[in-house]
Enzyme design. Structure first.
Site, PDB file in Angstrom:
ATOM      1  N   ASP A   1      20.957 -95.654 -75.797  1.00  0.00           N
ATOM      2  CA  ASP A   1      21.517 -96.748 -76.610  1.00  0.00           C
ATOM      3  C   ASP A   1      21.226 -98.136 -76.037  1.00  0.00           C
ATOM      4  O   ASP A   1      22.132 -98.969 -75.940  1.00  0.00           O
ATOM      5  CB  ASP A   1      23.034 -96.587 -76.757  1.00  0.00           C
ATOM      6  CG  ASP A   1      23.474 -95.191 -77.121  1.00  0.00           C
ATOM      7  OD1 ASP A   1      22.712 -94.496 -77.809  1.00  0.00           O
ATOM      8  OD2 ASP A   1      24.585 -94.796 -76.715  1.00  0.00           O
TER       9      ASP A   1
ATOM     10  N   GLU B   1      24.012 -94.829 -87.669  1.00  0.00           N
ATOM     11  CA  GLU B   1      24.692 -95.556 -86.592  1.00  0.00           C
ATOM     12  C   GLU B   1      23.690 -96.520 -85.951  1.00  0.00           C
ATOM     13  O   GLU B   1      22.586 -96.726 -86.441  1.00  0.00           O
ATOM     14  CB  GLU B   1      25.216 -94.569 -85.547  1.00  0.00           C
ATOM     15  CG  GLU B   1      24.135 -93.707 -84.911  1.00  0.00           C
ATOM     16  CD  GLU B   1      24.683 -92.537 -84.120  1.00  0.00           C
ATOM     17  OE1 GLU B   1      25.854 -92.175 -84.321  1.00  0.00           O
ATOM     18  OE2 GLU B   1      23.922 -91.979 -83.307  1.00  0.00           O
TER      19      GLU B   1
END
Length: 306
Positions: free
Chosen positions: A26, A196
Site C-alpha cells: 500500500d 479500494e
C-alpha cells in the site's frame, strides 16, 4: 541526509525491484524537501500491524529506511491493522492520514486518523485522540485514505473500502472535515470497478483518479483509472494500467505516484506486488516502474512491470 533520521540503508544502489527488503504494501509516494519518500503498510497479520516505517531516496536508486515513524503507542484509540498511510506537507508541518483497527461496523472503535510531525520522517503523533472518520457513509468502510492538495490550496481526502469511495474536504487546519459548497460533507464518487486504494493526481489541468480492483490477497489485484475536469468527478472508468504478469509477479496494486515538477518529467508509479511462488497474502513487496502517457490522448499507458 540529516542525521535526525534513524536511517538504515536498504540495499544501496538497486537496479531492480523490489526497492526494499521486507514485506510492505500500500505505498504512498511523495517528494518532500527534495527527496523521494515512500510511506507503506508493514505487511503482516493485522495484530502485528502496529507501526509504520518509511523509505527515502535522493535519486530513486539508493533507498533508506526511517523506522517506526508512527506506532500505536502514540495513537490512544488504535490497537491493530495500522495501514495505508498518506502524508502531506502544509505550512511547514507534516500531516499523516492512516487507518487502524479495520472496523466492520459503526459500533467498533477505529477508522481513519491523522497524525502530525515537524519532519517527513516523524516521529508522528496522533493529532486528535480519536479518529477523524469513524463511521460508514455511503457504504464505504473508513480505510485507505489518500490526501490530495490542489493547486488552489484546497485539500481533499479520498478514502473507502468495500467497493465504495468517498471524498471529503479538509479544513485549513488539516485535522478536521469541512463541507462542500452544497452543504454535503461526504461525497460518493465511486467509479465502476472500484474496490479500494484511491489515488489522485493532476496533469495538464485534468484530474486522474486511480484505484485498486480485485482481491488484495489474490493474484488479480490491479490498478485502474478515470479522468475528470473536477476533483469531485464524475469519474468514468477508462481501464486498467497495472496488473499481474505471470513472468514477473502477481497481485500488483494499491499504489502511489511520483509527480514530477515538470509536465515532461519522468513519472513513476510505486506499488506492491507478490513475488512468484508466494502464496501468503501478506508476502508483498515494494516496487516502482515508469508510468507514461499517450502524447495525443493523455491517457495513461499500460505499465510494464520490471
Amino acid at each position: 541526509m540529516t542525521n535526525r533520521l534513524n536511517a538504515e540503508a536498504s540495499g544501496g544502489k538497486r537496479a531492480a525491484n523490489p526497492l526494499a527488503q521486507g514485506w510492505y504494501a500500500d505505498p504512498e509516494a511523495r517528494i518532500f524537501e527534495g527527496n523521494y519518500w515512500i510511506y507503506p503498510t508493514f505487511s503482516a497479520p493485522y495484530e502485528q500491524q502496529t507501526f509504520l516505517d518509511a523509505f527515502w531516496s535522493e535519486d530513486l536508486s539508493a533507498w533508506h529506511k526511517a523506522e517506526r515513524i508512527l506506532d500505536v503507542e502514540r495513537i490512544p484509540w488504535a490497537e491493530k491493522a495500522l495501514w495505508a498511510p498518506s502524508p502531506i506537507e502544509v505550512g511547514g508541518r507534516y500531516y499523516l492520514y492512516f487507518c487502524a483497527n479495520d472496523i466492520q461496523s459503526d459500533e467498533e472503535l477505529g477508522g481513519i486518523g491523522v497524525a502530525v510531525a515537524d519532519r517527513p520522517e516523524g516521529p508522528f503523533a496522533d493529532a486528535l485522540g480519536h479518529p477523524l472518520i469513524d463511521r460508514f457513509v455511503h457504504g464505504a468502510q473508513p480505510i485507505d485514505p489518500h490526501v490530495f492538495l490542489d493547486g488552489d490550496g484546497r485539500a481533499y481526502l479520498y478514502y473507502g473500502g468495500w467497493g465504495h469511495c468517498n471524498v471529503v474536504k479538509l479544513n485549513a487546519d488539516m485535522v478536521s472535515v469541512g463541507s462542500f459548497d452544497d452543504g454535503e460533507v461526504f461525497k460518493s464518487i465511486t467509479p465502476e470497478g472500484y474496490v479500494e486504494g484511491p489515488c489522485m493526481f493532476k496533469r495538464s489541468g485534468e484530474y486522474y483518479f486511480m484505484w485498486a480492483e480485485g482481491g488484495w490477497g489474490g493474484p488479480d489485484y490491479s490498478v485502474a483509472y478515470a479522468r475528470s475536469r473536477s476533483p469531485l468527478g464524475p469519474f468514468e472508468r477508462i481501464g486498467k494500467i497495472l496488473e499481474q504478469d505471470p513472468q514477473v509477479a502477481t497481485g500488483a496494486g494499491h499504489h502511489g505516484v511520483f509527480v514530477p515538477n515538470r509536465e515532461d518529467g519522468d513519472w513513476r508509479i510505486v506499488y506492491h506486488r507478490r513475488p512468484l511462488g508466494e502464496s501468503d497474502r501478506n508476502h508483498r513487496v515494494l516496487c516502482m516502474d515508469e508510468m507514461a502517457f499517450d502524447d495525443e490522448t493523455g491517457n495513461i499507458l499500460p505499465v510494464k512491470m520490471t
